[in-house]
Design an enzyme around this catalytic site. Structure first.
Site, short mmCIF file in Angstrom:
data_model
loop_
_atom_site.label_atom_id
_atom_site.label_comp_id
_atom_site.label_asym_id
_atom_site.label_seq_id
_atom_site.Cartn_x
_atom_site.Cartn_y
_atom_site.Cartn_z
NE ARG A 22 -3.97 0.44 1.76
CZ ARG A 22 -4.89 0.71 2.41
NH1 ARG A 22 -5.29 1.44 3.45
NH2 ARG A 22 -5.85 -0.15 1.74
CG HIS B 284 -8.41 -0.15 -2.91
ND1 HIS B 284 -7.21 -1.09 -2.66
CD2 HIS B 284 -8.81 0.12 -1.91
CE1 HIS B 284 -7.59 -1.53 -1.39
NE2 HIS B 284 -8.56 -0.90 -0.99
CD GLN C 48 -12.91 -2.19 -1.47
OE1 GLN C 48 -12.07 -2.14 -0.20
NE2 GLN C 48 -13.79 -2.67 -1.04
CG ASP D 170 -13.74 5.62 -1.38
OD1 ASP D 170 -13.75 5.81 -0.04
OD2 ASP D 170 -12.58 5.75 -1.95
CB CYS E 8 -14.04 0.77 -0.33
SG CYS E 8 -13.80 2.51 0.06
NE ARG F 240 -9.93 -5.58 -0.03
CZ ARG F 240 -9.22 -4.34 0.60
NH1 ARG F 240 -9.91 -3.71 1.22
NH2 ARG F 240 -7.95 -4.49 0.33
N1 CP Z 1 -11.04 -0.69 2.12
C1 CP Z 1 -9.84 -0.64 2.52
O1 CP Z 1 -8.93 -0.69 1.90
O2 CP Z 1 -9.90 -0.38 3.90
P1 CP Z 1 -8.47 -0.28 4.64
O3 CP Z 1 -7.86 1.08 4.59
O4 CP Z 1 -8.82 -0.31 6.17
O5 CP Z 1 -7.54 -1.42 4.24
N1 NVA Z 2 -10.09 6.32 -1.41
C1 NVA Z 2 -9.82 5.86 0.06
C2 NVA Z 2 -9.82 4.45 -0.03
C3 NVA Z 2 -9.59 3.83 1.41
C4 NVA Z 2 -9.50 2.74 1.44
C5 NVA Z 2 -8.53 6.51 0.02
O1 NVA Z 2 -7.73 6.33 -0.53
O2 NVA Z 2 -8.14 6.78 1.38
#
Ligand code: CP
Ligand code: NVA
Length: 321
Positions: free
Chosen positions: A118, A145, A148, A240, A280, A308
Site C-alpha cells: 500500500r 485499489h 477492493q 467512497d 469500501c 476482501r
Molecule cells: N477498504 C480498505 O482498503 O480499507 P483499509 O484502508 O482499512 O485497508
Molecule cells: N479512497 C480511499 C480509500 C480507502 C480504502 C483512500 O485512498 O483513502
C-alpha cells in the site's frame, strides 16, 4: 492440482507469477475466473476448509498508509492458505530513509515469494514491481485499489445473482477506488454511471481504457455531474470518502465541492427499489453517506469488507501457488 482435492476448480494458471497493479493487466476471462475461485474459497472457508496452497511461501505486506481491512484480510488470507505473512511499515524499512525502491525490490526478491504494498504513489509501486523478480500486488495507491474492486464485484454477484447488465452508480470522488471499480465492472459487463463534481472526475485515460473493455463485454461507462442522473434506476449505489488518505489538507474545500453528492434518502429514491448500497470503508457518516443508508437494510458494507479476504485468497492462490 492441490485445489482439486477440495473443489472442482483450479487456481487461475494464466496469472501465475504476474503482478497485480491494476485490472488492466488481466483479461476479462481471468477476472471472471478469479471471481469464481473467490466464491469457491469462501464456501470452503465457511465450512472451515482452507486449501493449503501457499505452504512454505512468505508474503511481505508493506504499508506506507493506515489500513484495517487490507492489512488484516491479507494476513489472515495468507495464513489460511498455509503461508506466512510479514507486516512491515515503510517507515521502519530503509526506503523510509531513502534507499532506492528498485534496490528494495531486488533485495526483498531474495527473501520473499510475493509482496503486497500500500503506497502513496502508483509510480513507486510500478518501480518496485519492475525491479522485483517476485509478484507485487497493489494494496492501494493514489490511482488504483484492485483488491477492493474484486471484493466489490464478488459482493454484487452474491447478492444480485449475476453481473452482466446490472447498473452500478458511483457517486463521489473519481479516486483510486472508483478507477479500479470501473475496470472490474468493465471486465464483467456491469454498466456504470459515475457522478462527480467538476474537478473531481475520474482520470480520462483510465476512463477511455475501461470503456473499451466494457464495450467488448457489452456494457457502458458513462459520466455526469448529476448524482440523480447517475442513480436513476440503479441496481447498486457505491460511494467512497470525499477526502482520501493524504488529501487531509483539502478537507474543507472538498466538503464544499461535494455538497449535493451525499447518498441519502432523497437520492436513493431514484434507484431501483431493491438497490444495494456499497462503500469500501472506512466511511464518514453524514458526509458522503447518511447513517440511515449505510446502516440501513440495503447496505452490504460488512459483507463487502469480509469479501476482501476471499477475493484476495483467490488472487494470492492464483498468483503465488
Ligand atoms: N477498504 C480498505 O482498503 O480499507 P483499509 O484502508 O482499512 O485497508
Ligand atoms: N479512497 C480511499 C480509500 C480507502 C480504502 C483512500 O485512498 O483513502
Amino acid at each position: 492440482m492441490k485445489l482439486l482435492e477440495y473443489v472442482n476448480l483450479e487456481v487461475v494458471e494464466t496469472v501465475k507469477g504476474k503482478d497485480l497493479l491494476t485490472w488492466f493487466d488481466f483479461t476479462s476471462t481471468e477476472v471472471k475466473k478469479l471471481l469464481e475461485l473467490a466464491s469457491a474459497l469462501k464456501s470452503l472457508a465457511k465450512n472451515d476448509v482452507h486449501p493449503p496452497l501457499l505452504v512454505g511461501k512468505t508474503v511481505g505486506l508493506i504499508f506506507e498508509k493506515h489500513s484495517t481491512r487490507t492489512r488484516i484480510s491479507f494476513e489472515v488470507g495468507v495464513n489460511q492458505l498455509g503461508g506466512h505473512a510479514m507486516y512491515m511499515h515503510a517507515r521502519d524499512l530503509q526506503i523510509g530513509r531513502g534507499e532506492p525502491v528498485s534496490d528494495t525490490g531486488k533485495v526483498l526478491s531474495g527473501y520473499l515469494d510475493g509482496i503486497m504494498i500500500r503506497a502513496n504513489s502508483h509510480k513507486m509501486v510500478e518501480e518496485l514491481a519492475h525491479a522485483a523478480s517476485i509478484p507485487v500486488i497493489n494494496g492501494l495507491t493514489d490511482l488504483f485499489h484492485p483488491c477492493q474492486a474484486l471484493a466489490d464485484v464478488l459482493t454484487i454477484h452474491e447478492i444480485k445473482g449475476y453481473l452482466p447488465g446490472q447498473k452500478l452508480a458511483y457517486v463521489g470522488d473519481g479516486n483510486n477506488v472508483a478507477h479500479s471499480l470501473i475496470i472490474a465492472c468493465a471486465h464483467l459487463g456491469v454498466n456504470v454511471s459515475i457522478a462527480s463534481p467538476v474537478g473531481f472526475e475520474i482520470d480520462s485515460s483510465i476512463l477511455a481504457k475501461a470503456q473499451k473493455i466494457a464495450a467488448l463485454n457489452g456494457s457502458t461507462i458513462e459520466t455526469t455531474t448529476n448524482p440523480i442522473e447517475a442513480v436513476e434506476n440503479a441496481d447498486v449505489i457505491y460511494t467512497d470518502v470525499w477526502t482520501s488518505m493524504g488529501q487531509e489538507d483539502e478537507t474543507v474545500a472538498r466538503l464544499q465541492a461535494f455538497e449535493g453528492y451525499q447518498i441519502n434518502e432523497n437520492l436513493v429514491q431514484h434507484a431501483k427499489s431493491d438497490y444495494l448500497f456499497l462503500h469500501c470503508l472506512p466511511a464518514h457518516r453524514e458526509e458522503e453517506v447518511a447513517s440511515s443508508i449505510i446502516d440501513g437494510s440495503h447496505s452490504a458494507v460488512f459483507q463487502q469488507a469480509e469479501n476482501r479476504l476471499h477475493a484476495q485468497k483467490a488472487i494470492l492462490a492464483s498468483i503465488l501457488s
